[in-house]
Design a protein around this motif. Structure first.
Motif, short mmCIF file in Angstrom:
data_model
loop_
_atom_site.label_atom_id
_atom_site.label_comp_id
_atom_site.label_asym_id
_atom_site.label_seq_id
_atom_site.Cartn_x
_atom_site.Cartn_y
_atom_site.Cartn_z
N LYS A 145 45.28 42.01 44.21
CA LYS A 145 44.43 42.90 43.42
C LYS A 145 43.63 42.12 42.39
CE LYS A 145 42.97 46.86 41.77
NZ LYS A 145 42.04 47.73 42.52
N ASN B 293 40.88 40.44 44.03
CA ASN B 293 39.89 41.42 44.47
C ASN B 293 38.97 41.83 43.32
OD1 ASN B 293 38.61 43.30 46.15
ND2 ASN B 293 40.02 44.93 45.59
N GLN C 117 38.03 39.11 47.58
CA GLN C 117 38.84 39.65 48.65
C GLN C 117 38.36 39.20 50.03
OE1 GLN C 117 39.13 43.91 48.83
NE2 GLN C 117 40.66 43.89 50.45
N GLY D 248 44.41 43.21 49.13
CA GLY D 248 43.65 43.38 47.90
C GLY D 248 43.99 44.62 47.11
#
Length: 233
Positions: free
Chosen positions: A64, A67, A72, A152
């Motif tokens: 995350k 991302n 990502q 992600g």
């Protein structure tokens, strides 16, 4: 991409028999009734799935974070390449580098606790055994972790690891109930398929990262347009 996690777990469970099979064979279920045995095996699997879900959450945070910085797509390509490279590099070469050294003490403690849990026969024991089993180092788990990172998303990463664990349940359960069901020749044949599967999944991650505009498989990167003009009333 989530389907690939289940397939990896399903076919990879033939590898799991070699790694986790001895633990499954040692589960103290010999004196149990069919109902009790089912419940104990269920707790064992639930513990493993819980551990995999936690691992997915932890690495999902990393995915995350990457991302957020718009990495990502590149990360998906990189992970796909890494998965393919790890399969193509001979095991004799990889074995020269012990990547578990930084967490060796932690792994040793997990194995110690696992040994203590195997000596007990209370219901919570099977949950503990499964949970600790999920944290033991395993090449296929590492591959699943790569997939979780590439998602992600924190919850998707946890779901990816959960589906991977679900894929391992059928064969692991059969192994517990009928220990001689899987022959050595059958296991060797299936294990030859696993590298091919990992390469295919790696290719899927690469295609996904390329953003070719293929729905579900390789969607185009989403870019947000932020307007700097405001109206004053």
């Amino acid at each position: 991409m989530l389907i690939s996690a289940f397939i990896l777990g399903l076919l990879g469970s033939f590898h799991c028999i070699g790694m986790c099979g001895p633990i499954a064979f040692m589960l103290p279920v010999g004196q149990s009734t069919p109902t009790q045995k089912f419940f104990k095996v269920f707790l064992y699997h639930f513990g493993r799935l819980f551990a995999y879900s936690i691992i997915g959450l932890l690495f999902g945070i990393l995915g995350k974070s990457l991302n957020i910085f718009g990495l990502q797509q590149k990360l998906s390509i990189l992970i796909g390449i890494i998965m393919i490279i790890l399969v193509l590099i001979p095991y004799s070469t990889l074995s020269k580098y012990n990547f578990s050294n930084p967490i060796y003490k932690l792994i040793t403690q997990v194995k110690h606790n696992l040994g203590l849990a195997l000596q007990k026969k209370t219901p919570d024991t099977f949950l503990s055994i499964g949970f600790l089993n999920g944290f033991l180092p395993c090449g296929l788990v590492y591959m699943a972790v790569f997939g979780a990172i590439a998602s992600g998303h924190i919850l998707k990463a946890s779901l990816y690891m959960l589906l991977f664990g679900l894929g391992t349940i059928p064969l692991m359960t059969v192994t517990i109930y009928t220990k001689d069901f899987i022959t050595q020749n059958m296991r060797l044949r299936i294990q030859k398929i696993i590298p091919v599967l990992v390469i295919l999944i790696g290719i899927l991650f690469i295609i996904r990262g390329m953003g070719l505009g293929i729905p579900y498989l390789s969607p185009k990167p989403v870019t947000e347009l932020v307007s700097t003009s405001f109206e004053c009333h």
